[in-house]
Design an enzyme around this catalytic site. Structure first.
Site, PDB file in Angstrom:
ATOM      1  N   CYS A 162       0.810  -1.224   0.000  1.00 25.50           N
ATOM      2  CA  CYS A 162       0.000   0.000   0.000  1.00 25.50           C
ATOM      3  C   CYS A 162       0.843   1.274   0.000  1.00 25.50           C
ATOM      4  CB  CYS A 162      -0.949  -0.012   1.197  1.00 25.50           C
ATOM      5  SG  CYS A 162      -1.999  -1.471   1.232  1.00 25.50           S
ATOM      6  N   HIS A 302      -2.262   8.038   6.569  1.00 23.31           N
ATOM      7  CA  HIS A 302      -2.595   6.781   5.894  1.00 23.31           C
ATOM      8  C   HIS A 302      -4.018   6.385   6.277  1.00 23.31           C
ATOM      9  CE1 HIS A 302      -1.770   3.174   3.689  1.00 23.31           C
ATOM     10  NE2 HIS A 302      -1.974   2.390   4.739  1.00 23.31           N
ATOM     11  N   GLU A 313      -0.688   4.661  14.006  1.00 25.32           N
ATOM     12  CA  GLU A 313      -0.322   5.871  13.268  1.00 25.32           C
ATOM     13  C   GLU A 313      -0.617   7.122  14.098  1.00 25.32           C
ATOM     14  OE1 GLU A 313      -0.910   8.133   8.959  1.00 25.32           O
ATOM     15  OE2 GLU A 313      -2.343   6.579   9.542  1.00 25.32           O
ATOM     16  N   LYS A 331      -9.293   8.491   2.875  1.00 26.71           N
ATOM     17  CA  LYS A 331      -9.866   7.161   2.638  1.00 26.71           C
ATOM     18  C   LYS A 331     -11.317   7.076   3.102  1.00 26.71           C
ATOM     19  CE  LYS A 331      -5.576   4.461   2.661  1.00 26.71           C
ATOM     20  NZ  LYS A 331      -4.591   5.528   2.888  1.00 26.71           N
ATOM     21  N   HIS A 336      -9.696   2.519   0.187  1.00 24.19           N
ATOM     22  CA  HIS A 336      -8.264   2.214   0.186  1.00 24.19           C
ATOM     23  C   HIS A 336      -7.899   1.553  -1.139  1.00 24.19           C
ATOM     24  CE1 HIS A 336      -4.341   1.206   1.314  1.00 24.19           C
ATOM     25  NE2 HIS A 336      -4.535   0.541   2.438  1.00 24.19           N
ATOM     26  N   PHE A 395       1.352  -3.634   3.907  1.00 24.72           N
ATOM     27  CA  PHE A 395       1.689  -4.996   4.300  1.00 24.72           C
ATOM     28  C   PHE A 395       3.178  -5.248   4.012  1.00 24.72           C
ATOM     29  CE2 PHE A 395      -2.770  -7.105   3.685  1.00 24.72           C
ATOM     30  CZ  PHE A 395      -3.226  -6.427   4.809  1.00 24.72           C
TER      31      PHE A 395
END
Length: 407
Positions: A162, A302, A313, A331, A336, A395
């Site tokens: 991502c 993010h 985060e 998002k 996403h 990931f």
């Protein structure tokens, strides 16, 4: 020798909020989720996603080119066309050997994989397209952008999950500072709102299960968040050395001031619980940009809408930027888009600097009590931003932070 400043001179986007950068920006400022039930996901554990508005790629690419490209490549080529137009660059007049392409993609050609796999199972090998391998190769989006616009310099694909779109921008910066290229077409693309990918993410427990109310499913930093909503998108930024942009009398949209990258080396899908890799990437970006933490006025987080990721985060943002800059996650509107999201959010960060507007986080109704951030909710905030960060994590523990400032 001093490092040259890197300018963002053009933007192109296709997202669930709209076809084109302007339409996307308007939709993001509106702050309404684009998530909706999808017929092609009917009967799956999660039946909704964030899809692009209806459009025909053949209108831009031509019928033959559109037919031979997977959707992810289609989107990349179209976004690049808009970005080049915005940058005022004409591929017919440039030295293609000095133009590079770097496109990030996290999953790849899932539409083609799944469609052709079904053909093989149902009808046999003669029904499988002879174009299968050229369509599914991980290098295809970058190669097709290069082919479409005569870019004969380095052509690369980045695959950092991502964070792929953001990593592409980091590599583009390196190609420009090393003077291997004069122009780099950089960004990310992803189009994997497909049954197999959605099922895999649902089985992993990553997706929101709000099938009864998709529009409220993506809720970054909200106390009631339960997973992310899968989206599709492409975004391309045109990067040049600022001196070259000025020489051709094209004002930069923003400057890419610094980059920071790290790897958690902790878990295949879970971030380090103390956010160590995230913190390293953020502090590296600030140092690289020559900025102090207090210089940052805005962070495009993010912010996936998953329980652990948002918490980690948020705590890291609070530690690194204790002065409390504005924070938002787009998002909530766009979902996403995996490998594209870093490029989409970088482009939106550039637009925030350019327009002095910070978009809201959709569906953020009750901020998690464990999160101490200056979050933007409900409506956009008019605010001049001289420096901002765009965070991307993926990931595999990939972390990329981009620092932008006004030109």
């Amino acid at each position: 020798m001093n490092m040259p400043e890197i300018a963002v001179t053009g933007l192109g986007m296709l997202t669930p909020a709209g076809i084109g950068a302007e339409a996307t920006w308007t939709g993001v400022l509106d702050g309404k989720s684009t998530a909706a039930t999808s017929d092609r996901l009917a009967g799956l554990p999660v039946e909704f996603c964030c899809s692009l508005p209806p459009f025909d790629p053949a209108d831009t690419l031509g019928r033959r080119t559109a037919h031979r490209l997977d959707r992810s490549s289609q989107l990349a080529v179209i976004a690049a066309q808009e970005a080049l137009r915005d940058a005022g660059l004409d591929p017919a007049t440039w030295d293609g050997a000095r133009v590079g392409v770097v496109i990030g993609c996290g999953v790849g050609a899932s539409h083609t994989w799944e469609t052709q796999g079904r053909r093989l199972q149902e009808f046999g090998p003669r029904r499988v397209s002879p174009l299968l391998l050229p369509m599914i190769g991980p290098s295809t989006p970058a190669g097709e952008v290069a082919l479409a616009y005569g870019a004969q310099g380095p052509s690369l694909t980045t695959g950092t999950a991502c964070a792929s779109g953001a990593t592409a921008i980091v590599i583009a910066r390196d190609l420009l500072t090393s003077r291997q290229c004069d122009v780099v077409i950089a960004g990310g693309t992803e189009a994997c709102n497909t049954p197999l990918i959605v099922t895999g993410l649902a089985q992993l427990g990553a997706l929101s299960g709000r099938c009864d109310d998709p529009a409220s499913a993506s809720r970054p930093f909200d106390a009631a968040r339960d997973g992310f909503v899968l989206g599709e998108a492409a975004a391309v930024l045109i990067l040049e050395r600022a001196e070259d942009s000025i020489a051709r009398r094209h004002r930069p949209r923003a400057l890419l001031a610094g980059c920071g990258s790290s790897t958690d080396a902790y878990h295949p899908t879970t971030p380090h619980p103390e956010g160590r890799g995230i913190e390293t990437a953020m502090r590296t970006a600030l140092t690289d940009a020559g900025l102090h933490a207090s210089d940052i006025g805005y962070v495009n987080a993010h912010g996936t809408s998953t329980r652990l990721n948002d918490t980690v985060e948020a705590h890291t943002l609070h530690n690194v930027l204790p002065h409390g800059p504005y924070v938002t996650s787009t998002k909530g509107v766009l979902g996403h888009s995996l490998g594209a999201t870093g490029a989409v959010e970088a482009a939106l960060t550039v637009l925030s600097i350019r327009h002095a507007l910070i978009p809201p986080t959709a569906n953020l109704e009750t901020p998690d009590q464990d999160i101490e951030l200056n979050l933007i909710t409900r409506t956009a905030v008019k605010q001049r931003v001289s420096a901002a960060l765009s965070n991307s994590f993926g990931f595999g523990g990939h972390n990329v932070v981009l620092a932008f400032h006004s030109p």
